[in-house]
Design a protein around this motif. Structure first.
Motif, PDB file in Angstrom:
ATOM      1  N   ILE A 703      34.918  51.777  29.874  1.00 38.30           N
ATOM      2  CA  ILE A 703      34.645  50.313  29.457  1.00 38.30           C
ATOM      3  C   ILE A 703      35.652  49.378  28.794  1.00 38.30           C
ATOM      4  CG2 ILE A 703      32.941  48.750  28.194  1.00 38.30           C
ATOM      5  CD1 ILE A 703      31.085  50.761  28.676  1.00 38.30           C
ATOM      6  N   ALA A 704      36.065  48.261  29.313  1.00 43.82           N
ATOM      7  CA  ALA A 704      36.997  47.377  28.724  1.00 43.82           C
ATOM      8  C   ALA A 704      36.546  45.972  28.355  1.00 43.82           C
ATOM      9  CB  ALA A 704      38.250  47.168  29.735  1.00 43.82           C
ATOM     10  N   ARG A 705      36.324  45.413  27.397  1.00 42.11           N
ATOM     11  CA  ARG A 705      35.751  44.002  27.109  1.00 42.11           C
ATOM     12  C   ARG A 705      34.422  43.959  27.813  1.00 42.11           C
ATOM     13  NH1 ARG A 705      37.485  41.650  22.940  1.00 42.11           N
ATOM     14  NH2 ARG A 705      37.198  39.446  24.078  1.00 42.11           N
ATOM     15  N   GLY A 706      33.443  44.695  27.718  1.00 40.00           N
ATOM     16  CA  GLY A 706      32.101  44.432  28.397  1.00 40.00           C
ATOM     17  C   GLY A 706      32.278  44.605  29.853  1.00 40.00           C
ATOM     18  N   ALA A 707      33.385  45.144  30.557  1.00 39.68           N
ATOM     19  CA  ALA A 707      33.287  45.452  32.004  1.00 39.68           C
ATOM     20  C   ALA A 707      33.555  46.833  32.342  1.00 39.68           C
ATOM     21  CB  ALA A 707      34.536  44.442  32.528  1.00 39.68           C
ATOM     22  N   MET A 708      33.098  47.101  33.287  1.00 38.15           N
ATOM     23  CA  MET A 708      33.244  48.435  33.712  1.00 38.15           C
ATOM     24  C   MET A 708      34.573  48.809  34.403  1.00 38.15           C
ATOM     25  SD  MET A 708      30.763  50.203  32.351  1.00 38.15           S
ATOM     26  CE  MET A 708      31.084  51.593  33.295  1.00 38.15           C
ATOM     27  N   ILE A 709      35.331  49.749  34.211  1.00 38.60           N
ATOM     28  CA  ILE A 709      36.481  49.944  34.951  1.00 38.60           C
ATOM     29  C   ILE A 709      36.612  51.264  35.611  1.00 38.60           C
ATOM     30  CG2 ILE A 709      39.008  50.025  35.007  1.00 38.60           C
ATOM     31  CD1 ILE A 709      38.236  47.295  34.155  1.00 38.60           C
ATOM     32  N   PHE A 710      36.459  51.213  36.931  1.00 40.12           N
ATOM     33  CA  PHE A 710      36.585  52.460  37.632  1.00 40.12           C
ATOM     34  C   PHE A 710      37.922  52.999  38.316  1.00 40.12           C
ATOM     35  CE2 PHE A 710      32.463  50.153  37.993  1.00 40.12           C
ATOM     36  CZ  PHE A 710      31.566  51.023  37.806  1.00 40.12           C
ATOM     37  N   GLN A 711      38.184  53.956  38.200  1.00 43.62           N
ATOM     38  CA  GLN A 711      39.609  54.688  38.571  1.00 43.62           C
ATOM     39  C   GLN A 711      39.475  55.632  39.567  1.00 43.62           C
ATOM     40  OE1 GLN A 711      42.059  55.906  35.518  1.00 43.62           O
ATOM     41  NE2 GLN A 711      42.748  54.004  35.049  1.00 43.62           N
ATOM     42  N   LYS A 712      40.344  55.437  40.779  1.00 43.89           N
ATOM     43  CA  LYS A 712      40.117  56.589  41.628  1.00 43.89           C
ATOM     44  C   LYS A 712      41.042  57.578  41.565  1.00 43.89           C
ATOM     45  CE  LYS A 712      38.446  53.465  45.566  1.00 43.89           C
ATOM     46  NZ  LYS A 712      38.650  52.847  46.936  1.00 43.89           N
ATOM     47  N   VAL A 713      41.144  58.468  42.391  1.00 41.49           N
ATOM     48  CA  VAL A 713      41.774  59.677  42.337  1.00 41.49           C
ATOM     49  C   VAL A 713      43.401  59.263  42.549  1.00 41.49           C
ATOM     50  CG1 VAL A 713      42.708  61.956  43.457  1.00 41.49           C
ATOM     51  CG2 VAL A 713      40.100  61.314  43.214  1.00 41.49           C
ATOM     52  N   TRP A 718      39.728  49.494  39.589  1.00 43.82           N
ATOM     53  CA  TRP A 718      38.582  48.522  39.960  1.00 43.82           C
ATOM     54  C   TRP A 718      37.730  48.151  38.914  1.00 43.82           C
ATOM     55  CZ3 TRP A 718      39.237  47.269  45.231  1.00 43.82           C
ATOM     56  CH2 TRP A 718      40.041  48.060  45.965  1.00 43.82           C
ATOM     57  N   SER A 719      37.460  46.640  38.844  1.00 43.37           N
ATOM     58  CA  SER A 719      36.589  46.453  37.560  1.00 43.37           C
ATOM     59  C   SER A 719      35.486  45.622  38.257  1.00 43.37           C
ATOM     60  CB  SER A 719      37.639  45.114  37.009  1.00 43.37           C
ATOM     61  OG  SER A 719      36.724  44.519  36.186  1.00 43.37           O
ATOM     62  N   SER A 720      34.262  45.692  37.391  1.00 43.91           N
ATOM     63  CA  SER A 720      33.063  44.942  38.020  1.00 43.91           C
ATOM     64  C   SER A 720      33.105  43.516  37.680  1.00 43.91           C
ATOM     65  CB  SER A 720      31.904  45.617  37.066  1.00 43.91           C
ATOM     66  OG  SER A 720      32.097  45.340  35.697  1.00 43.91           O
ATOM     67  N   MET A 721      34.361  43.003  37.046  1.00 40.24           N
ATOM     68  CA  MET A 721      34.514  41.516  36.802  1.00 40.24           C
ATOM     69  C   MET A 721      35.519  40.934  37.405  1.00 40.24           C
ATOM     70  SD  MET A 721      32.867  41.344  32.974  1.00 40.24           S
ATOM     71  CE  MET A 721      33.493  39.524  32.637  1.00 40.24           C
ATOM     72  N   ILE A 722      35.475  39.988  38.133  1.00 47.75           N
ATOM     73  CA  ILE A 722      36.733  39.415  38.575  1.00 47.75           C
ATOM     74  C   ILE A 722      37.694  38.906  37.521  1.00 47.75           C
ATOM     75  CG2 ILE A 722      35.973  36.853  38.807  1.00 47.75           C
ATOM     76  CD1 ILE A 722      37.060  36.540  41.604  1.00 47.75           C
ATOM     77  N   HIS A 723      37.241  38.756  36.306  1.00 49.94           N
ATOM     78  CA  HIS A 723      37.814  38.388  35.181  1.00 49.94           C
ATOM     79  C   HIS A 723      39.338  39.058  35.202  1.00 49.94           C
ATOM     80  CE1 HIS A 723      38.935  36.616  31.242  1.00 49.94           C
ATOM     81  NE2 HIS A 723      38.901  38.082  30.972  1.00 49.94           N
ATOM     82  N   PHE A 724      39.263  40.494  35.529  1.00 52.68           N
ATOM     83  CA  PHE A 724      40.302  41.420  35.082  1.00 52.68           C
ATOM     84  C   PHE A 724      41.155  41.607  36.670  1.00 52.68           C
ATOM     85  CE2 PHE A 724      37.435  42.605  31.953  1.00 52.68           C
ATOM     86  CZ  PHE A 724      37.949  42.665  30.904  1.00 52.68           C
ATOM     87  N   ALA A 725      41.006  40.881  37.317  1.00 58.81           N
ATOM     88  CA  ALA A 725      41.603  40.793  38.845  1.00 58.81           C
ATOM     89  C   ALA A 725      42.777  39.926  38.913  1.00 58.81           C
ATOM     90  CB  ALA A 725      40.769  40.414  39.933  1.00 58.81           C
ATOM     91  N   THR A 726      43.916  40.268  39.433  1.00 57.57           N
ATOM     92  CA  THR A 726      44.865  39.473  39.530  1.00 57.57           C
ATOM     93  C   THR A 726      44.869  38.213  40.458  1.00 57.57           C
ATOM     94  OG1 THR A 726      46.384  40.688  40.905  1.00 57.57           O
ATOM     95  CG2 THR A 726      46.496  41.413  38.788  1.00 57.57           C
ATOM     96  N   GLU A 727      45.756  37.362  40.519  1.00 60.99           N
ATOM     97  CA  GLU A 727      45.314  36.279  41.536  1.00 60.99           C
ATOM     98  C   GLU A 727      45.355  36.832  43.060  1.00 60.99           C
ATOM     99  OE1 GLU A 727      47.462  32.365  43.010  1.00 60.99           O
ATOM    100  OE2 GLU A 727      48.517  33.250  41.304  1.00 60.99           O
TER     101      GLU A 727
END
Length: 914
Positions: A703-713, A718-727
């Motif tokens: 969890i980072a700043r209230g959003a779930m962060i999922f990492q692959k192998v 990947w984030s559950s919020m578009i707030h952490f996505a780049t443009e």
């Protein structure tokens, strides 16, 4: 420069200097008013902008009145007429010096305005602002009006009001005439031209009339007779014809004398009341002048002229007596001087409140300060047990009238007080007006601006007033009383006032700084001693968030956790029955079993995965009520198993939902969204795990700043919020189900262990991280996107080292944009970012926190940085302002303590949990 010119420069010099200083006050106002109004300091933004825009014009008006007003006030007009020079030469000399002074102030004000607000004026939506034309018209109108009104009335108070009211009346008439329905299609430039022509003609006529008055002026002394107002002449004659004057008490005579001194202001108030009543009637008959915005504004705000009367009343309180020569005689009276001073001050405040608060309310009633009226009487109604509705009409009426009255009273008292103080060291009323104006501006700026200064190293909030009022109020009262007893007002008197006030301000700032920085803490040990260590750094000791509490994995495999509500640490400790809760929070609870692979918690439940891959949850969820401190204390946590699967490998809880990971790389969710069904909390134990998507390459969840962060192998995040996505990555997403999509978040790709910490500096947010190799780096930053209009801010991955050392272990957020970091040697360091760390990473600096070197973990609890020592004690280092609700622990006006605050203790093995 001949003697006559030097005399004129000395006469206008002090007022001109005050006007120049008032002009520079424009730079203190926010240079972007619309942005300032959007934040929490709306009141200060509006006040500072109003004062900065009005201060220089007011001083310019006083400068125009000074030219001949000082001659009349000082009794030198007769000598001026008797000089062996032609009157025309005297006239043109005074006019030239006055015009030069006003022109300089005009250039300073317009230049400062255009430079300070150049960004706002350059905007396409700024419109056509006729700044130069408005300023020039005001200057010539004041220049002309200040000359002819003083020469005509030979009284500054009357000249002041006519200088303001006549141009305002002309402006309203022209605007109302050209706003008539028959001329509604008149272009705006033509309306401005009509106003300019009308005011220009008035200025030329006033200038010529003033010259005619001066060239034909006579100054003959009064040859006899008694001047008295018609309604006071007979009582006055009867009073002085009586022999037995002792039936009047001395204090009553002093009160009558003070009211007689302010008779001119009372006469002006009577005239102003008649004008105000006429404005109210005209506004009613013309339906509020809705067809003319300018006339409507002037008519609705005509009451603001009453605010000027306390200013004039205070300026005349002592200076007028010193001018008339009666102060010395009154000081020789058998009445005590402190009694005379107290009556003079009280009468001044009484008249100021009467004219500045009572009169506008009586004439305007509910139209004045509409935002301060309570328009919903139902808020003061309640139902009895029998069902009857009772309305507190009296309370509603009191609130509806008291708020505007108290506001106007406070303004009147503050204005009259500062004017009264300046009057005590002035020779006459006119000499007191300009310094009083500057003192009033300084007072309002200090009162409203000082508590709102951000990042102030000397004080915070209203501490400057808590210390300043007890220091400055006695100093001002003492100086005013001492000045009142002095017959002559000159430079020695001014110098003593400056020295005393300077000392009072210096003492106020010194005392405020000492209190704000908690200097008494230097007299006591900064940190208590830690107990014997039983936790070792590294290994399996971890400190992580559990809901809004925190949890620790002990060396023997047990889990220590808080199970009290997070607000148990915030609420006041005086609540009845709260002490057992506080004690349980400090003591915590050790979870049974030692074979936990992962463990997490939220407000109500705890969830864990054991080393055999089984999933467990608390048997009974906790439910918190508003009176949580009156609930029975929760017993030891008991766990029940969820399902029969033995392949769970990771998890994280985000509020009411839990996200799970299996050894086969699949992603699962436990819980429902939304979590409330039929207004009842749905526990996690009543839900079944549901697979999210079909991917089988998930490796980690955090969890980072209230959003779930999922990492692959492969390391992608990947984030559950578009707030952490780049443009560029916003369109790249994974559709898991109808309730959840994942967005690419490359800023988290480099993280395997320590989570990124989001912090900020003055102009932006960024992320810092401790990497697996021990580096402390800036890992991501929000930058403005140039591809969109309006621009947006996207998260951009970075890898900028902030330290050359590579022995950092962990980091956590610190209030106000700081970061706490833990080194491998057990020391804690606090980082500050005074400049943009992306462009200037070398500006980031770290300072050691505390003297101990036995810290083994960092964490976060409800926004508090929490540290764990080797003796099992938990400490926090600073409290953010939004949770400072306990006055004894979190005073908002004092800097955070440098001492760590003990908030919990892990029991030592073999102590039975004590």
């Amino acid at each position: 420069m001949n003697a006559f010119i030097r005399k004129e420069v000395r006469l206008q010099g002090p007022t001109f200097a005050i006007g120049a200083v008032a002009t520079l006050l424009l730079w203190l106002s926010p240079n972007n008013p619309s942005a300032a109004y959007a934040n929490s300091n709306v009141w200060w933004a509006q006040l500072s902008l109003s004062l900065s825009l009005l201060s220089a014009p007011i001083i310019g008006l006083m400068l125009a009145l000074n030219s001949f007003g000082r001659e009349f006030s000082g009794g030198t007009f007769s000598s001026l007429l008797a000089q062996p020079v032609p009157r025309s030469r005297v006239w043109w000399t005074k006019v030239a010096i006055l015009a030069s002074a006003l022109a300089i102030l005009l250039v300073l004000w317009v230049g400062s305005f255009k430079l300070h607000f150049r960004e706002v004026l350059a905007r396409p939506d700024a419109g056509d602002i006729p700044l130069a034309m408005t300023a020039i018209l005001f200057t010539v109108v004041v220049f002309s009006g200040g000359l002819w009104t003083v020469l005509f009335f030979r009284q500054v108070a009357a000249a002041f009001w006519f200088t303001l009211l006549i141009p305002g009346f002309l402006l309203a008439m022209v605007n109302h005439k050209f706003s008539d329905d028959t001329l509604a299609d008149l272009p705006q430039p033509k309306l401005r031209l009509a106003i300019a022509i009308a005011l220009s003609l008035y200025s030329v006529a006033g200038f010529l009339f003033a010259r005619w008055l001066f060239l034909r002026a006579q100054d003959a002394h009064w040859s006899g007779g008694t001047i008295a107002l018609p309604w006071t002449r007979q009582p006055a004659l009867r009073l002085f014809s009586q022999r037995d004057h002792r039936r009047w008490r001395p204090r009553a005579a002093l009160w009558f004398k003070e009211f007689g001194l302010h008779r001119s202001q009372l006469v002006v108030a009577g005239v102003l009341a008649g004008l105000h009543l006429a404005v109210v009637i005209a506004r009613y008959l013309n339906h509020g002048f809705k067809s003319s915005p300018t006339t409507e504004f002037l008519a609705e705000h005509f009451w603001a002229l009453w605010v000027c009367l306390p200013w004039l009343v205070g300026c005349a309180a002592v200076a007028e007596e010193r001018k008339l020569g009666t102060l010395e005689a009154h000081l020789c009276q058998p009445a005590r001087r402190r009694t005379q001073f107290a009556i003079k001050l009280a009468s001044t405040m009484l008249i100021a409140v009467l004219l500045g608060a009572v009169m506008p309310l009586l004439l305007e009633r509910r139209e004045i300060l509409p935002d301060m009226h309570i328009n919903k009487p139902g808020n003061f109604a309640f139902a009895t047990p029998g069902g009857e509705i009772i309305t507190l009409a009296g309370l509603f009426w009191w609130f509806d009238w008291s708020l505007p009255f108290l506001t106007l009273t406070a303004i009147a008292v503050a204005t009259a007080s500062m004017s009264f103080y300046v009057s005590t060291f002035s020779r006459n009323t006119l000499q007191a007006i300009a310094p009083a104006t500057l003192a009033i501006l300084a007072f309002y700026i200090w009162w409203f601006a000082a508590p709102r200064l951000d990042d102030n190293p000397i004080w915070h909030g209203w501490l400057i007033h808590y210390v300043g009022v007890p220091v400055l109020l006695p100093a001002l009262l003492g100086l005013a009383y001492w000045n009142f007893k002095q017959i002559c007002a000159g430079w020695p008197l001014w110098r003593r006032n400056l020295i005393v006030l300077g000392g009072a301000f210096a003492f106020m700032l010194l005392a405020t700084g000492l209190i704000y920085h908690r200097t008494w803490e230097w007299l006591t040990p900064m940190e208590p001693k830690h107990g014997p260590a039983f936790l070792k750094p590294g290994g399996r000791n971890t400190l992580s968030s559990a809901g809004l509490g925190f949890q620790v994995r002990l060396p023997d495999g047990h889990i220590w956790i808080n199970r009290t509500p997070p607000f148990a640490f915030i609420e006041p400790s005086q609540l009845p029955g709260v002490e057992p809760w506080l004690e349980q929070r400090r003591r915590g609870e050790i979870i049974e079993d030692t074979n936990w692979l992962a463990f997490a918690a939220n407000y109500h439940e705890m969830l864990g995965i054991k080393t055999d891959g089984s999933l467990w949850i608390t048997e009974t969820p906790l439910t918190w009520t508003n009176n949580w401190w009156r609930q029975p204390l929760p017993g030891p946590a008991r766990f029940v198993r969820i399902g029969q699967d033995n392949d769970w490998s990771g998890m994280a809880i985000n509020g009411p939902l839990a996200y799970l990971l299996k050894t086969n790389g699949t992603l699962w969710r436990l819980g429902t969204n939304p979590p409330i069904v039929g207004k009842r909390w749905l526990p996690l134990r009543d839900a079944l795990p549901t697979q999210l998507g079909t991917n089988t390459d998930w490796a980690r969840i955090f969890i980072a700043r209230g959003a779930m962060i999922f990492q692959k192998v492969d390391g992608t995040s990947w984030s559950s919020m578009i707030h952490f996505a780049t443009e560029k990555e916003q369109i790249i997403m994974i559709h898991l189900d109808s309730q959840m999509n994942l967005f690419r978040a490359s800023a988290f790709d480099a993280h395997r262990g320590e989570l990124p910490i989001e912090t900020h500096w003055e102009h932006g947010n960024f992320f810092v991280s401790v990497l697996d190799d021990g580096q402390f780096v800036l890992s991501a930053a929000r930058e403005q996107s140039r591809a969109q209009n309006p621009p947006t801010y996207a998260l951009v991955p970075k890898r900028i080292p902030l330290s050359r050392e590579t022995n950092w272990i962990s980091a956590t957020a610190y209030p106000r944009g700081g970061v706490l970091t833990l080194k491998s040697d057990g020391t804690i360091w606090k980082w500050n970012f005074p400049r943009d760390p992306v462009k200037h990473p070398e500006s980031a600096s770290a300072s050691r926190v505390g003297k101990h070197s036995d810290w083994i973990a960092l964490g976060d609890c409800n926004g508090l940085p929490v540290t764990l020592a080797a003796d099992g004690s938990f400490w926090t280092w600073q409290f953010p302002a939004n949770i400072r609700k306990e006055p004894k622990l979190f005073p908002p006006e004092i800097a955070p303590t440098r001492k760590p605050f003990h908030i919990g203790q892990i029991p030592r093995p073999g102590t039975g949990g004590k």
